[in-house]
Design an enzyme around this catalytic site. Structure first.
Site, PDB file in Angstrom:
ATOM      1  N   ALA A  65       6.815   4.984 -10.208  1.00 44.31           N
ATOM      2  CA  ALA A  65       5.891   6.108 -10.321  1.00 44.31           C
ATOM      3  C   ALA A  65       5.004   6.083  -9.078  1.00 44.31           C
ATOM      4  O   ALA A  65       4.792   5.017  -8.495  1.00 44.31           O
ATOM      5  CB  ALA A  65       5.044   5.946 -11.570  1.00 44.31           C
ATOM      6  N   GLY A 110       9.182   2.977 -12.560  1.00 53.22           N
ATOM      7  CA  GLY A 110       9.748   4.240 -13.047  1.00 53.22           C
ATOM      8  C   GLY A 110      11.159   4.493 -12.535  1.00 53.22           C
ATOM      9  O   GLY A 110      11.936   5.227 -13.166  1.00 53.22           O
ATOM     10  N   GLU A 113      13.327   2.595 -14.794  1.00 58.28           N
ATOM     11  CA  GLU A 113      13.304   3.326 -16.068  1.00 58.28           C
ATOM     12  C   GLU A 113      14.164   4.587 -16.001  1.00 58.28           C
ATOM     13  O   GLU A 113      14.877   4.915 -16.952  1.00 58.28           O
ATOM     14  CB  GLU A 113      11.859   3.684 -16.421  1.00 58.28           C
ATOM     15  CG  GLU A 113      11.017   2.455 -16.738  1.00 58.28           C
ATOM     16  CD  GLU A 113       9.552   2.792 -16.954  1.00 58.28           C
ATOM     17  OE1 GLU A 113       8.877   3.141 -15.962  1.00 58.28           O
ATOM     18  OE2 GLU A 113       9.074   2.717 -18.094  1.00 58.28           O
ATOM     19  N   GLU A 133       5.259  -3.554 -12.889  1.00 55.58           N
ATOM     20  CA  GLU A 133       3.970  -2.997 -13.328  1.00 55.58           C
ATOM     21  C   GLU A 133       2.903  -4.058 -13.562  1.00 55.58           C
ATOM     22  O   GLU A 133       1.716  -3.804 -13.338  1.00 55.58           O
ATOM     23  CB  GLU A 133       4.159  -2.168 -14.612  1.00 55.58           C
ATOM     24  CG  GLU A 133       4.842  -0.822 -14.402  1.00 55.58           C
ATOM     25  CD  GLU A 133       6.364  -0.889 -14.429  1.00 55.58           C
ATOM     26  OE1 GLU A 133       6.923  -2.004 -14.410  1.00 55.58           O
ATOM     27  OE2 GLU A 133       6.988   0.173 -14.452  1.00 55.58           O
TER      28      GLU A 133
HETATM   29  N1  COA Z   1       4.118   4.876  -5.190  1.00 56.22           N
HETATM   30  C1  COA Z   1       3.616   5.449  -4.095  1.00 56.22           C
HETATM   31  N2  COA Z   1       4.011   5.161  -2.833  1.00 56.22           N
HETATM   32  C2  COA Z   1       4.969   4.229  -2.705  1.00 56.22           C
HETATM   33  C3  COA Z   1       5.540   3.560  -3.804  1.00 56.22           C
HETATM   34  C4  COA Z   1       5.079   3.918  -5.095  1.00 56.22           C
HETATM   35  N3  COA Z   1       5.573   3.384  -6.205  1.00 56.22           N
HETATM   36  N4  COA Z   1       6.444   2.671  -3.346  1.00 56.22           N
HETATM   37  C5  COA Z   1       6.457   2.780  -1.990  1.00 56.22           C
HETATM   38  N5  COA Z   1       5.543   3.717  -1.613  1.00 56.22           N
HETATM   39  C6  COA Z   1       5.242   4.150  -0.246  1.00 56.22           C
HETATM   40  C7  COA Z   1       4.402   3.121   0.499  1.00 56.22           C
HETATM   41  O1  COA Z   1       3.044   3.255   0.167  1.00 56.22           O
HETATM   42  C8  COA Z   1       4.710   3.486   1.928  1.00 56.22           C
HETATM   43  O2  COA Z   1       3.977   4.657   2.249  1.00 56.22           O
HETATM   44  P1  COA Z   1       3.180   4.747   3.683  1.00 56.22           P
HETATM   45  O3  COA Z   1       4.272   4.581   4.732  1.00 56.22           O
HETATM   46  O4  COA Z   1       2.567   6.097   3.658  1.00 56.22           O
HETATM   47  O5  COA Z   1       2.229   3.596   3.684  1.00 56.22           O
HETATM   48  C9  COA Z   1       6.178   3.892   1.875  1.00 56.22           C
HETATM   49  O6  COA Z   1       6.444   4.237   0.518  1.00 56.22           O
HETATM   50  C10 COA Z   1       7.125   2.789   2.290  1.00 56.22           C
HETATM   51  O7  COA Z   1       6.858   1.656   1.470  1.00 56.22           O
HETATM   52  P2  COA Z   1       6.519   0.193   2.066  1.00 56.22           P
HETATM   53  O8  COA Z   1       5.736  -0.541   1.011  1.00 56.22           O
HETATM   54  O9  COA Z   1       5.917   0.313   3.407  1.00 56.22           O
HETATM   55  O10 COA Z   1       7.991  -0.421   2.196  1.00 56.22           O
HETATM   56  P3  COA Z   1       8.380  -1.972   2.180  1.00 56.22           P
HETATM   57  O11 COA Z   1       9.793  -2.031   2.626  1.00 56.22           O
HETATM   58  O12 COA Z   1       7.376  -2.789   2.889  1.00 56.22           O
HETATM   59  O13 COA Z   1       8.312  -2.383   0.608  1.00 56.22           O
HETATM   60  C11 COA Z   1       8.668  -2.073  -1.757  1.00 56.22           C
HETATM   61  C12 COA Z   1       9.172  -1.784  -0.329  1.00 56.22           C
HETATM   62  C13 COA Z   1       9.529  -1.246  -2.719  1.00 56.22           C
HETATM   63  C14 COA Z   1       8.809  -3.555  -2.076  1.00 56.22           C
HETATM   64  C15 COA Z   1       7.194  -1.659  -1.858  1.00 56.22           C
HETATM   65  O14 COA Z   1       7.073  -0.326  -1.377  1.00 56.22           O
HETATM   66  C16 COA Z   1       6.614  -1.690  -3.254  1.00 56.22           C
HETATM   67  O15 COA Z   1       6.322  -2.752  -3.782  1.00 56.22           O
HETATM   68  N6  COA Z   1       6.427  -0.483  -3.863  1.00 56.22           N
HETATM   69  C17 COA Z   1       5.792  -0.365  -5.169  1.00 56.22           C
HETATM   70  C18 COA Z   1       6.719  -0.774  -6.263  1.00 56.22           C
HETATM   71  C19 COA Z   1       6.022  -0.683  -7.586  1.00 56.22           C
HETATM   72  O16 COA Z   1       5.095  -1.401  -7.874  1.00 56.22           O
HETATM   73  N7  COA Z   1       6.506   0.246  -8.437  1.00 56.22           N
HETATM   74  C20 COA Z   1       6.018   0.396  -9.772  1.00 56.22           C
HETATM   75  C21 COA Z   1       4.931   1.394  -9.828  1.00 56.22           C
HETATM   76  S1  COA Z   1       4.242   1.496 -11.446  1.00 56.22           S
END
Ligand code: COA
Length: 258
Positions: A65, A110, A113, A133
């Site tokens: 999400a 999400g 999910e 989460e």
């Molecule tokens: N919501 C909003 N933005 C998200 C996102 C999310 N769930 N997951 C990734 N993004 C965005 C990042 O903020 C970043 O945006 P920016 O370039 O404007 O800063 C972009 O997507 C790229 O992500 P980034 O974190 O830089 O990539 P990475 O390769 O370093 O890491 C992940 C990849 C997937 C490990 C990391 O993005 C992450 O942990 N995301 C969240 C996962 C999460 O907690 N999901 C559950 C949400 S309830």
């Protein structure tokens, strides 16, 4: 036309591509609005026999999400958000037409999910699954606590839910979370090839497979009784008569969905 999705129909298979690659296809309000509409089209459009859901780019299916929409929510608003997501994911799960997830990278929160609401999942080698989460002080809200237990069992599910750890595609295959792991460039071909087989079967029988399998997880339904009813319904279809006749005449069936 959708703001956050790409859609294309080929050989009666609709491919829905979540298209926010710069945000790893995170699910925001607009994505839900678009997905909801696209799912309504799936039910209405007779040209669509089955659906693939995938993510744009080679890095993520859906990274969860959209966390940037969380900040201002109070308890009631958060509950409404979870309900909205659950309703749309139920629409996927309860669709009469097969909907499969082609998981092309991160399927987190999400995203995991969403993939679990689909009827089954195929993953590329770089796919990663998880419910992170807890890292945010949250639990999944779009059905993840329920479907993860259903799909991989309580022990493995609780480990993933409570640790926030990710699993790779090979582990997901071993857990039964995905049916196949293939090279990324082969992912959509594999998904299409399975759906081509399913699309060649009687649509009403395929729909009844989904309805009866879903009943296993629905306390309000007796799955065995439903199976008897759906089995009987099949005998009242033209396609069942065609299927049996074609078998006896040693020819290929031509199903019409009637
Ligand atoms: N919501 C909003 N933005 C998200 C996102 C999310 N769930 N997951 C990734 N993004 C965005 C990042 O903020 C970043 O945006 P920016 O370039 O404007 O800063 C972009 O997507 C790229 O992500 P980034 O974190 O830089 O990539 P990475 O390769 O370093 O890491 C992940 C990849 C997937 C490990 C990391 O993005 C992450 O942990 N995301 C969240 C996962 C999460 O907690 N999901 C559950 C949400 S309830």
């Amino acid at each position: 036309m959708h703001q956050t999705l790409l859609t294309s129909i080929e050989n009666n298979v609709l491919t829905i591509t979540l298209n926010r690659p710069e945000k790893l296809n995170a699910l925001n309000k607009n994505v839900f609005t678009d997905l909801d509409k696209a799912l309504d089209d799936v039910e209405k459009n007779p040209e669509i026999r089955s659906v693939i859901i995938t993510g744009a780019g080679s890095k993520a299916f859906v990274a969860g999400a959209d966390i940037s929409e969380f900040g201002e929510l109070n308890k009631e608003q958060a509950m409404a958000m979870a309900k909205r997501g659950q309703d749309i994911f139920f629409k996927i799960e309860r669709s009469n037409k097969p909907i499969i997830a082609a998981v092309n990278g991160f399927a987190l929160g999400g995203g995991c999910e969403l993939s679990m609401a689909c009827h089954f999942r195929i993953a590329s080698e770089n796919a990663k699954f998880g419910q992170p989460e807890v890292n945010l002080g949250l639990i999944p809200g779009y059905g993840g606590t329920q479907r993860l237990v259903q799909l991989i069992g309580k022990g493995r599910a609780l480990e993933l839910l409570m640790s926030g750890n990710m699993i790779d595609a090979t582990t997901a295959l071993q857990y039964g979370l995905v049916n196949y792991v293939v090279k990324q460039e082969e992912l959509l071909t594999k998904a299409r090839s399975i759906l081509e087989t399913i699309n060649s079967k009687a649509p009403l029988a395929v729909a009844a497979c989904i309805t009866t399998a879903n009943a296993v997880y629905d306390e309000t339904k007796n799955g065995f009784e439903l199976e008897i009813k759906e089995f009987g319904n099949c005998f009242a279809t033209e396609d069942m008569k065609e299927g049996v006749t074609a078998f006896l005449e040693k020819r290929k069936s031509i199903f019409k969905g009637r």
